[in-house]
Design an enzyme around this catalytic site. Structure first.
Site, PDB file in Angstrom:
ATOM      1  N   ARG A 227       0.855  -1.190   0.000  1.00 20.59           N
ATOM      2  CA  ARG A 227       0.000   0.000   0.000  1.00 20.59           C
ATOM      3  C   ARG A 227       0.889   1.238   0.000  1.00 20.59           C
ATOM      4  O   ARG A 227       2.020   1.216   0.497  1.00 20.59           O
ATOM      5  CB  ARG A 227      -0.903   0.030   1.233  1.00 20.59           C
ATOM      6  CG  ARG A 227      -1.920  -1.111   1.307  1.00 20.59           C
ATOM      7  CD  ARG A 227      -2.807  -0.924   2.535  1.00 20.59           C
ATOM      8  NE  ARG A 227      -3.800  -1.991   2.654  1.00 20.59           N
ATOM      9  CZ  ARG A 227      -3.622  -3.118   3.346  1.00 20.59           C
ATOM     10  NH1 ARG A 227      -2.482  -3.308   3.990  1.00 20.59           N
ATOM     11  NH2 ARG A 227      -4.581  -4.024   3.421  1.00 20.59           N
TER      12      ARG A 227
ATOM     13  N   LYS B 167      -2.190   0.429   7.899  1.00 21.33           N
ATOM     14  CA  LYS B 167      -3.651   0.332   7.928  1.00 21.33           C
ATOM     15  C   LYS B 167      -4.150  -0.651   8.970  1.00 21.33           C
ATOM     16  O   LYS B 167      -5.086  -0.347   9.715  1.00 21.33           O
ATOM     17  CB  LYS B 167      -4.177  -0.081   6.545  1.00 21.33           C
ATOM     18  CG  LYS B 167      -5.700  -0.161   6.465  1.00 21.33           C
ATOM     19  CD  LYS B 167      -6.162  -0.482   5.051  1.00 21.33           C
ATOM     20  CE  LYS B 167      -7.687  -0.534   4.977  1.00 21.33           C
ATOM     21  NZ  LYS B 167      -8.154  -0.815   3.598  1.00 21.33           N
TER      22      LYS B 167
ATOM     23  N   HIS C 112      -2.954   2.270  -5.888  1.00 21.54           N
ATOM     24  CA  HIS C 112      -3.741   1.129  -5.419  1.00 21.54           C
ATOM     25  C   HIS C 112      -4.193   0.257  -6.589  1.00 21.54           C
ATOM     26  O   HIS C 112      -4.366  -0.949  -6.438  1.00 21.54           O
ATOM     27  CB  HIS C 112      -4.958   1.599  -4.615  1.00 21.54           C
ATOM     28  CG  HIS C 112      -5.530   0.532  -3.737  1.00 21.54           C
ATOM     29  ND1 HIS C 112      -5.016   0.250  -2.482  1.00 21.54           N
ATOM     30  CD2 HIS C 112      -6.543  -0.340  -3.934  1.00 21.54           C
ATOM     31  CE1 HIS C 112      -5.698  -0.750  -1.950  1.00 21.54           C
ATOM     32  NE2 HIS C 112      -6.637  -1.116  -2.795  1.00 21.54           N
TER      33      HIS C 112
ATOM     34  N   ARG D  10      -1.690  -2.270  -7.264  1.00 24.42           N
ATOM     35  CA  ARG D  10      -1.827  -3.353  -6.280  1.00 24.42           C
ATOM     36  C   ARG D  10      -2.874  -4.359  -6.762  1.00 24.42           C
ATOM     37  O   ARG D  10      -2.701  -5.575  -6.661  1.00 24.42           O
ATOM     38  CB  ARG D  10      -2.217  -2.715  -4.950  1.00 24.42           C
ATOM     39  CG  ARG D  10      -2.453  -3.640  -3.781  1.00 24.42           C
ATOM     40  CD  ARG D  10      -2.690  -2.761  -2.551  1.00 24.42           C
ATOM     41  NE  ARG D  10      -3.462  -3.423  -1.525  1.00 24.42           N
ATOM     42  CZ  ARG D  10      -2.951  -4.175  -0.571  1.00 24.42           C
ATOM     43  NH1 ARG D  10      -1.651  -4.379  -0.533  1.00 24.42           N
ATOM     44  NH2 ARG D  10      -3.723  -4.724   0.349  1.00 24.42           N
TER      45      ARG D  10
ATOM     46  N   HIS E  12      -4.157  -8.724   3.697  1.00 25.08           N
ATOM     47  CA  HIS E  12      -5.559  -8.634   4.092  1.00 25.08           C
ATOM     48  C   HIS E  12      -5.798  -9.415   5.379  1.00 25.08           C
ATOM     49  O   HIS E  12      -5.260 -10.506   5.564  1.00 25.08           O
ATOM     50  CB  HIS E  12      -6.476  -9.184   2.990  1.00 25.08           C
ATOM     51  CG  HIS E  12      -6.535  -8.310   1.784  1.00 25.08           C
ATOM     52  ND1 HIS E  12      -6.882  -8.774   0.531  1.00 25.08           N
ATOM     53  CD2 HIS E  12      -6.273  -6.984   1.624  1.00 25.08           C
ATOM     54  CE1 HIS E  12      -6.854  -7.775  -0.331  1.00 25.08           C
ATOM     55  NE2 HIS E  12      -6.487  -6.683   0.300  1.00 25.08           N
TER      56      HIS E  12
ATOM     57  N   TYR F 279     -11.138  -9.355  -5.625  1.00 22.31           N
ATOM     58  CA  TYR F 279     -10.297  -9.349  -6.819  1.00 22.31           C
ATOM     59  C   TYR F 279     -10.652 -10.468  -7.794  1.00 22.31           C
ATOM     60  O   TYR F 279     -10.153 -10.490  -8.921  1.00 22.31           O
ATOM     61  CB  TYR F 279      -8.822  -9.450  -6.411  1.00 22.31           C
ATOM     62  CG  TYR F 279      -8.350  -8.234  -5.662  1.00 22.31           C
ATOM     63  CD1 TYR F 279      -8.096  -7.034  -6.315  1.00 22.31           C
ATOM     64  CD2 TYR F 279      -8.167  -8.261  -4.280  1.00 22.31           C
ATOM     65  CE1 TYR F 279      -7.680  -5.915  -5.643  1.00 22.31           C
ATOM     66  CE2 TYR F 279      -7.743  -7.141  -3.587  1.00 22.31           C
ATOM     67  CZ  TYR F 279      -7.508  -5.972  -4.270  1.00 22.31           C
ATOM     68  OH  TYR F 279      -7.099  -4.854  -3.597  1.00 22.31           O
TER      69      TYR F 279
END
Length: 415
Positions: free
Chosen positions: A258, A283, A357, A360, A383, A392
């Site tokens: 990120r 995050k 992003h 990513r 994640h 995704y």
């Protein structure tokens, strides 16, 4: 006003700090010229100590400019002078020198009747160590809500009612559902805090509506492989900035970090012996460990040896203009990415995100194309929940085509 540091001493300290941080000769000359004129002004006025008001009065006399603070948009010459006055004010008032960007908007001033709880809420957020972006997402709607209360002649937080909240939220009727959910979440957070810390006697937060956001309601943006290659090839790796930007973009493309983690990545996060990167994600605050792939490793080494300016900072990727330190936490590095996209001749669609992003997301798609199991993709992207990674799946068009039902086959079995 700090009456222990005379204005001449403050000016000398600021100029010395500019030289220590290796600002350009042109910048230092600009500061020195501005301060020489200021010193002449204060001497004529018999002023020995600097304050914000002294700086504002000086700007008024020099440019005929009547302002309430060092903020706002002004012509380049005036902005440069205001920046010099602000730096001097920071040092004389707070004892530290910060060469920060001037804000375009006036700093927020909370109405007196809500100031105690507002300050307490800010302190609460600092203690919980929220990420700067998360804090801004919460605090902005709360500031608007407090201003709304002031406009509605509410004199105390104890007088906040559900009808007032409903009236405030009606201003967001035309906004997207996701943004409305963010506003409501911020208000819930604030109202719950007021109740828990006894600023109000009723927990109004439980009366706020719930907004259901379907996580899988959108398709993540991703790049075509040929465009990623064109992007990386457009970077001039012969100059220091190009070496840095190439290493940054390659790290995102190949490892999927990120932008918040790219900005905060430290030299100490790189273990060259084990050939891995280990960091605490900004995050999620969870540990992430990734291999230093060969191309990524050589790009970083090239930057460290031949591109990175001399600095005492432990941050890996730093600004290439003084002060040589970390990027601002608000910098999403979009400007650099956009510049290389234009240079590479990549079309920038208006209806689709093309920030870091999206690169990513491109890595997630590439891993899906290579039949990488979803749990592994989830681990690489950092994640916390595999359901987040499953979003995704929507960009794996070839995989989805394999799931298409043949109507003829269905009707054949029905017969």
């Amino acid at each position: 006003m700090n009456e222990t540091i005379k204005i001449e001493e403050a000016v000398s300290t600021v100029l010395a700090e500019l030289e220590r941080q290796r600002y350009s000769d042109t910048t230092i000359k600009s500061y020195r010229c501005n301060y020489n004129v200021l010193l002449k002004y204060t001497k004529e006025k018999g002023i020995n100590y600097y304050s914000e008001q002294v700086g504002l009065n000086y700007l008024k006399e020099k440019y005929g400019l009547t302002i309430n603070g060092f903020y706002g948009t002004h012509p380049k010459k005036i902005s440069a002078t205001m920046r010099c006055m602000q730096v001097l004010w920071d040092y004389t008032e707070y004892g530290k020198i910060t060469f920060r960007m001037r804000g375009k908007d006036k700093p927020y001033e909370c109405p007196n009747q809500f100031k105690q709880e507002y300050d307490a809420f800010n302190k609460h957020f600092i203690e919980r160590k929220y990420a700067p972006q998360g804090f801004q997402a919460v605090i902005k709607p709360i500031r608007r809500f407090i201003d709304f209360l002031q406009y509605s002649n509410v004199q105390s937080s104890e007088h906040i009612t559900s009808s007032l909240i409903t009236k405030f939220l009606s201003n967001y009727a035309s906004n997207k559902t996701r943004y409305v959910a963010t506003v409501i979440s911020g208000l819930k957070n604030y109202m719950n805090f007021l109740y828990q810390d006894c600023f109000i006697s009723e927990d109004i937060s439980r009366l706020l509506p719930k907004v259901r956001i379907i996580r899988n309601s959108f398709i993540p943006s991703s790049w075509k492989t040929k465009d990623v290659k064109k992007l990386l090839e457009s970077i001039d790796r012969g100059n220091p900035t190009g070496k840095r930007d190439y290493a940054i973009l390659l790290t995102v493309v190949r490892l999927g970090l990120r932008v918040s983690d790219i900005r905060s990545l430290r030299l100490s996060n790189l273990n060259w012996n084990l050939k891995n990167i280990s960091l605490i994600m900004q995050k999620t605050k969870q540990t992430l460990e990734l291999p230093i792939l060969e191309d990524v490793g050589w790009a970083i080494i090239d930057y460290l040896k031949n591109g990175r300016p001399e600095t005492s900072s432990d941050i890996l990727f730093i600004r290439h203009r003084a002060p040589y330190d970390a990027f601002s936490h608000n910098d999403c590095l979009q400007h650099s990415l956009h510049r290389y996209m234009v240079k590479a001749g990549i079309e920038i669609p208006r209806d689709r995100s093309c920030g870091l992003h999206s690169l990513r997301s491109t890595l997630a798609r590439a891993m899906l194309d290579n039949n990488t199991p979803l749990p592994i993709i989830s681990e690489v992207l950092g994640h916390q929940n595999i359901q987040t990674t499953s979003i995704y799946l929507k960009i794996d068009m070839e995989g989805l085509r394999k799931c298409i039902i043949d109507p003829d086959e269905v009707f054949k079995y029905e017969k």
